[in-house]
Design an enzyme around this catalytic site. Structure first.
Site, mmCIF file in Angstrom:
data_model
loop_
_atom_site.group_PDB
_atom_site.id
_atom_site.type_symbol
_atom_site.label_atom_id
_atom_site.label_comp_id
_atom_site.label_asym_id
_atom_site.label_seq_id
_atom_site.Cartn_x
_atom_site.Cartn_y
_atom_site.Cartn_z
ATOM 1 C CG ASP A 1 -1.985 1.082 1.158
ATOM 2 O OD1 ASP A 1 -1.866 1.974 0.296
ATOM 3 O OD2 ASP A 1 -2.939 1.036 1.945
ATOM 4 C CG ASP B 1 -3.572 4.354 -4.250
ATOM 5 O OD1 ASP B 1 -2.844 4.201 -3.247
ATOM 6 O OD2 ASP B 1 -4.687 3.810 -4.363
#
Length: 447
Positions: free
Chosen positions: A123, A325
């Protein structure tokens, strides 16, 4: 030949599921992957056919699968909006199943002494690391958990430890001897004890790595076997291994069709591409973990779209701008940017027939589509997306959609998110010391 137990009429998402027309022995051979060694860690997609977590969720139709993916993205985007604040290693990257609001790519890792193997989700927009522990209430029961009692190097951190003040919502109630913290992650809330133990990625072992040992989880939005935060905060993987990897990493994410750990996470400045184009990395005090960049425009074919500059303007105070992201699946653009892209895309593929919609996708067609080139324009570099990064379609080719959507009409409506589908088969460099992010085409998908 159809796979046992699978209805013959089942339509599979080409980007998500592999063909069921392969014998079990052949599947085992195709899914075999080399071990993590040296500076390379293999990446597998969470929804890929060789993901160990794949069997835990099945869908009756391709439409159901896409709707599920879009739902996951909605939660992921809400999570991103809530964020406030030199050696080398090659780690194979692959897909992990049942990931919600979290990265859709995982790496093989080991925690403790002796090592307990796990699949850890990546992440880039989160700092904290955590793993489900054996005593956790509400953790996924089907996934392996970490047993602290079996590790000779496990150590809970006391309330007076400096790290206790660096985690979100630390807790040291009266009589407690160790620190814990509470965190909201997507639609889930979790409570974890702060601890240290060894973390192994490929051949590298990070001693005394600080992470959360999950004690209680509410909701189903966390990765089943844990999370590795690649953000820029104090307790992120980059910060804790700064002396080893110099806060530098890159990855190549394979497509949803990849059958194995064909992607890689490359840690450290050694071995990174030398001549790739880069764009400056921006920082926001309010969202310090996120990787902001300055997107300046979008081009469809040779035409630069007429988009107001305010749609891309970086604003540290409001969180507006553009981020790269790894956990969002489909790129989201603020309203004026997406409307311009959608309208030009539709104009270019008018011959494909009437436009239909599917869930959050509003530009779909019944049949094949030849897409125009789409180029994301940043300060200092342009990234032209190949067709596989632009379209999603069913195995039979009956439905094809533009794999982008508008930002949700909420607090995240000012944030553009360049998501992992548009990053696939690119080497994406995160060079924090030199404040830059780079893109270069690299084929890391194997079928």
């Amino acid at each position: 030949m159809a796979c046992a137990g699978s209805p013959l009429q089942l339509r599979l998402l080409l980007l998500v599921l592999s063909s069921c027309a392969v014998a079990a022995a052949a599947d085992a051979f195709r899914c075999a992957t080399p071990p993590d060694e040296g500076p390379t860690i293999r990446i597998l997609h969470a929804f890929g056919p060789c993901s160990p977590l794949r069997e835990s969720a099945r869908f009756d139709s391709w439409e159901d699968t896409v709707m599920d993916l879009m739902t996951r993205d909605e939660s992921r985007l809400a999570y991103l909006a809530s964020l406030a604040t030199a050696g080398r290693s090659f780690v194979p990257v692959a897909s992990g199943r049942q990931l919600l609001q979290i990265p859709n790519y995982v790496v093989r890792a080991s925690v403790g002494t002796p090592a307990q193997p796990m699949l850890i989700a990546l992440d880039t927009s989160n700092d904290a690391a955590w793993v489900p522990c054996t005593t956790c209430a509400g953790c996924p029961s089907a996934s392996p958990s970490f047993d602290p009692s079996r590790s000779t190097t496990y150590r809970p951190l006391p309330c007076g430890a400096p790290q206790c003040g660096q985690v979100p919502n630390p807790s040291c109630p009266a009589g407690a001897t160790s620190c814990s913290f509470n965190l909201t992650y997507g639609a889930s809330s979790l409570q974890a004890g702060l601890a240290q133990d060894s973390l192994a990625l490929a051949s590298d072992v990070v001693q005394s790595y600080t992470f959360g040992c999950l004690q209680k989880v509410t909701g189903n939005s966390i990765p089943p076997q844990g999370l590795l935060g690649l953000g820029r905060g104090t307790l992120s993987f980059l910060s804790q291994t700064k002396g080893l990897y110099a806060a530098t990493f890159s990855y190549c994410l394979p497509s949803f069709k990849s059958l194995n750990f064909s992607g890689t996470l490359r840690l450290g400045p050694v071995g990174q591409p030398k001549n790739m184009k880069t764009t400056p990395l921006l920082s926001s005090p309010r969202r310090s973990s996120l990787y902001y960049v300055n997107m300046i425009g979008i081009r469809v074919g040779r035409r630069v779209l007429d988009i107001p500059p305010s749609a891309f303007t970086f604003d540290a105070a409001t969180g507006a701008g553009t981020i790269i992201d790894s956990g969002t699946m489909f790129t989201r653009l603020v309203a004026p940017a997406y409307a311009a892209l959608r309208d030009e895309f539709r104009r270019r593929v008018k011959a494909a027939g009437p436009v239909t919609s599917l869930g959050g996708f509003d530009t779909c067609y019944n049949g094949a589509v030849t897409p125009p080139a789409i180029t994301l324009m940043f300060t200092g570099m342009n990234v032209t997306l190949p067709p596989d990064n632009i379209l999603i379609h069913s195995t039979a080719g009956s439905i094809t959609c533009l794999a982008m959507a508008g930002a949700p009409d909420n607090v995240n409506s000012v944030l553009n998110v360049v998501a992992n589908m548009q990053q696939q088969n690119h080497r994406v460099l995160f060079d924090v010391p030199n404040a830059r992010i780079g893109f270069a085409r690299e084929a890391c998908t194997t079928v």
